[in-house]
Design an enzyme around this catalytic site. Structure first.
Site, PDB file in Angstrom:
ATOM      1  N   HIS A   1       0.811  -1.220   0.000  1.00  0.00           N
ATOM      2  CA  HIS A   1       0.000   0.000   0.000  1.00  0.00           C
ATOM      3  C   HIS A   1       0.839   1.262   0.000  1.00  0.00           C
ATOM      4  O   HIS A   1       0.410   2.297  -0.501  1.00  0.00           O
ATOM      5  CB  HIS A   1      -1.014  -0.042   1.144  1.00  0.00           C
ATOM      6  CG  HIS A   1      -2.124  -0.985   0.810  1.00  0.00           C
ATOM      7  ND1 HIS A   1      -2.135  -2.277   1.249  1.00  0.00           N
ATOM      8  CD2 HIS A   1      -3.185  -0.839  -0.019  1.00  0.00           C
ATOM      9  CE1 HIS A   1      -3.185  -2.885   0.728  1.00  0.00           C
ATOM     10  NE2 HIS A   1      -3.838  -2.042  -0.034  1.00  0.00           N
TER      11      HIS A   1
ATOM     12  N   ASN B   1      -4.690  -7.129  -7.167  1.00  0.00           N
ATOM     13  CA  ASN B   1      -3.555  -7.267  -6.234  1.00  0.00           C
ATOM     14  C   ASN B   1      -3.798  -8.455  -5.305  1.00  0.00           C
ATOM     15  O   ASN B   1      -2.923  -9.298  -5.101  1.00  0.00           O
ATOM     16  CB  ASN B   1      -3.384  -6.006  -5.387  1.00  0.00           C
ATOM     17  CG  ASN B   1      -3.327  -4.748  -6.225  1.00  0.00           C
ATOM     18  OD1 ASN B   1      -2.961  -4.810  -7.384  1.00  0.00           O
ATOM     19  ND2 ASN B   1      -3.699  -3.621  -5.660  1.00  0.00           N
ATOM     20  N   ASP B   2      -5.001  -8.480  -4.733  1.00  0.00           N
ATOM     21  CA  ASP B   2      -5.296  -9.594  -3.832  1.00  0.00           C
ATOM     22  C   ASP B   2      -5.678 -10.848  -4.609  1.00  0.00           C
ATOM     23  O   ASP B   2      -5.341 -11.957  -4.195  1.00  0.00           O
ATOM     24  CB  ASP B   2      -6.415  -9.205  -2.854  1.00  0.00           C
ATOM     25  CG  ASP B   2      -5.863  -8.436  -1.668  1.00  0.00           C
ATOM     26  OD1 ASP B   2      -4.798  -8.838  -1.155  1.00  0.00           O
ATOM     27  OD2 ASP B   2      -6.458  -7.426  -1.279  1.00  0.00           O
TER      28      ASP B   2
ATOM     29  N   CYS C   1      -9.841  -2.611 -10.525  1.00  0.00           N
ATOM     30  CA  CYS C   1      -9.246  -1.521  -9.753  1.00  0.00           C
ATOM     31  C   CYS C   1      -7.910  -1.908  -9.136  1.00  0.00           C
ATOM     32  O   CYS C   1      -7.297  -1.109  -8.444  1.00  0.00           O
ATOM     33  CB  CYS C   1     -10.208  -1.010  -8.683  1.00  0.00           C
ATOM     34  SG  CYS C   1     -10.620  -2.257  -7.462  1.00  0.00           S
TER      35      CYS C   1
ATOM     36  N   GLU D   1     -11.825 -10.221  -5.414  1.00  0.00           N
ATOM     37  CA  GLU D   1     -10.392 -10.290  -5.117  1.00  0.00           C
ATOM     38  C   GLU D   1     -10.027 -11.578  -4.385  1.00  0.00           C
ATOM     39  O   GLU D   1      -8.927 -11.715  -3.869  1.00  0.00           O
ATOM     40  CB  GLU D   1      -9.915  -9.039  -4.374  1.00  0.00           C
ATOM     41  CG  GLU D   1     -10.703  -8.670  -3.144  1.00  0.00           C
ATOM     42  CD  GLU D   1     -10.205  -7.386  -2.481  1.00  0.00           C
ATOM     43  OE1 GLU D   1      -9.150  -6.857  -2.846  1.00  0.00           O
ATOM     44  OE2 GLU D   1     -10.892  -6.935  -1.556  1.00  0.00           O
TER      45      GLU D   1
END
Ligand code: PEP
Ligand code: MG
Length: 547
Positions: free
Chosen positions: A185, A447-448, A495, A424
């Site tokens: 992050h 990302n996840d 996203c 995700e």
């Protein structure tokens, strides 16, 4: 001159002196609690020590600089009762040490300043937090680091998301980390701010003040560059700035592919302040507001009013364009000590995000109410993170209904936000046909989804050799989910960071992805790629995205 290679996490070129950040953590909760008299004495001593530190800092500045003005305000805060009295009151009640008390009092006062209408007063909230932290650090015997007051390259082993969020963008020419991962992050926030960034740079320690040339296009850095390198880098910077100007000409253009597929290019933001940069880059909306950044880096929960003000500010600035607010997603690397979450062996697989919200509905309701109130001020959508089952969506919808009823009964201004979920987890992607019947939209958190599909910890720099962002399993899951979304007649976006991978834009057009939400600094490059795409959309929803 010393030089090396590193991994790029946000493109750009910068040449500036190094500002080294050495991480020290302020663990106030672990300090003993003495008698009320002793804690009051510790508070006074801490304030006095902080005052001396700030005076010494002022002596080092150019007397006419803005830094002096800011530091003099900090000096005043150390002496003022408005900050110290609430801390004294907390101590007098007992059960709290002086360091924790000043941090709590500072957070409270900063929140009050942030909620004021005057932008000047709003900005002062960061100064209050800074001073409270300095006093707290003096009490705890920890050395605090001053913040940069001129343009620098930040160098650190690693940064926390809250450290990154606290940077004032105008002072940060670049960020170079010795560790770090691309999807952490901290890296995402730096990218959101458009700060050229490198990770995994083998830079020596104790280089404060030395000149660092950062080439975050080729992935090189040069410490104390020689004259030839310096002039090459200056030329590269000019070329980069020219390319940025070319992209700026795309502002105002819709992001339509030649095959006729329409995509919306939106921005990911962490804090409300980032909306300005997103608008400068012509975002078509905000596809992901990571609301947890309102919760981290403070000592208490943000109130409904504070959250409402933050969301409404972004919704208003967007002036009719959509704002997707992702509900609280703390846990894993986004730490929030006052939640008192249990220590876990595998926090990424633990109590995080929606799981916490469903276990603490009173807390979740505060956020849902703030979102519904902000929905009366613009086009606001609510998005649930880390969904793994239909049950979680149903429970969240029930809470949404309760909040809407409560707001109606209280006569408050509100509107019903559209409800979407993040895809995700592999569970959500596999169940997407079923989940699509319950919600208005999907947004894929690559990302996840990557981390959980390929069992690769996104925080672990040691796994980079195994990290394949184009892993076929990930792409298959995206394709499958897009198909299910369109079958159910809902729109689907991406996203996660993969959304701005220019080499995948054609693939996403083929899948019929309706929206990409990317770091503001990537919006125009993504739009350029869409406008020149050679792909043909194979899986269109049939209707335009209608937020
Ligand atoms: C994601 O997982 O892709 C995502 C967008 O959420 P975050 O990076 O905040 O976990
Ligand atoms: Mg995520």
């Amino acid at each position: 001159m010393e030089q090396g290679k590193a991994k790029i996490t946000c493109g750009g070129i910068a040449i500036a002196p190094v500002f080294e950040i050495k991480n020290q953590h302020l663990e106030v909760a672990q300090l003993p609690i003495l008698s009320v008299e002793e804690e009051l004495a510790r508070l006074n001593q801490g304030a006095q020590q902080a005052l001396e530190q700030i005076s010494a800092l002022i002596d080092k500045q150019d007397p006419n600089s803005q830094a002096v003005e800011i530091l003099e305000f900090h000096l005043m805060l150390c002496q003022e009762d408005e900050l110290l009295d609430p801390a004294r009151e907390l101590i007098a009640k007992g059960g709290i040490n002086a360091a924790a008390a000043i941090l709590q009092a500072g957070a409270q006062q900063a929140a009050e300043f942030k909620a004021l209408d005057d932008p000047y007063m709003q900005e002062r909230s960061a100064d209050i937090l800074d001073v409270a932290e300095r006093i707290g650090a003096c009490i705890a015997g920890v050395k605090v680091q001053s913040k940069p007051t001129s343009r620098v390259v930040i160098v650190a082993d690693d940064l926390t998301p809250s450290q990154t969020a606290a940077f004032e963008r105008e002072y940060i020419a670049a960020i170079v980390l010795r560790g770090g991962t691309a999807n952490s992050h901290a890296a995402i926030l730096a990218r959101n701010m458009g700060i050229p960034s490198l990770i995994r740079a083998q830079l020596p320690h104790d280089i404060d003040g030395q000149i660092l040339a950062v080439d975050a296009i080729a992935g090189n850095f040069y410490l104390n560059p020689d004259a030839t390198t310096l002039s090459k880098m200056q030329q590269a910077k000019e070329d980069w700035d020219k390319a940025q100007l070319r992209l700026l000409a795309l502002r105002g253009k819709p992001s339509h592919a030649p095959c006729g597929h329409k995509m919306l290019v939106c921005a990911n933001i962490g804090t409300p302040d980032e909306i300005e940069f997103a608008l400068e880059n012509d975002c078509e909306g905000v596809g992901l507001m990571r609301s947890e950044f309102l919760f981290i880096g403070r000592e208490t929960y943000p109130t409904e009013e504070e959250q409402y003000q933050a969301y409404a500010r972004v919704a208003t600035a967007l002036n009719g364009r959509p704002l997707v607010i992702r509900t609280l997603d703390i846990g894993a690397d986004k730490k929030c000590p006052y939640f008192n979450l249990p220590e876990e062996e595998n926090p990424a697989l633990g109590l995080r995000a929606l799981r916490i919200c469903l276990l603490r509905p009173e807390l979740f309701k505060v956020q849902i109410r703030a979102i519904c109130r902000a929905a009366a001020r613009g086009k606001v959508l609510m998005m649930l993170p880390m969904v793994t089952s239909l049950q979680e969506i149903k429970q969240s919808k029930a809470l949404l209904e309760t909040c809407l009823q409560e707001l109606a009964q209280e006569g408050k201004e509100y509107a019903r936000p559209q409800l979407g979920i993040m895809i995700e987890t592999p569970a959500a992607a596999i169940l997407s046909a079923q989940l699509a019947t319950e919600v208005d939209f999907f947004s894929i958190g690559t990302n996840d989804l990557m981390q959980y599909t390929c069992a690769l910890d996104r925080q672990n720099a040691g796994l980079s050799a195994f990290y394949d962002p184009h892993h076929p399993a990930l792409l298959e899951l995206i394709k499958l989910t897009a198909h299910h979304a369109h079958q159910a007649g809902i729109w689907i976006g991406i996203c996660g960071e993969l959304g701005s991978d220019l080499s995948l834009i054609d693939t996403f057009i083929e899948y019929g992805i309706d929206e990409l939400s990317v770091s503001p600094s990537r919006i125009l490059a993504v739009r350029e790629k869409i406008l020149h795409s050679t792909a043909a959309c194979l899986n269109r929803r049939g209707a335009e995205v209608n937020f």
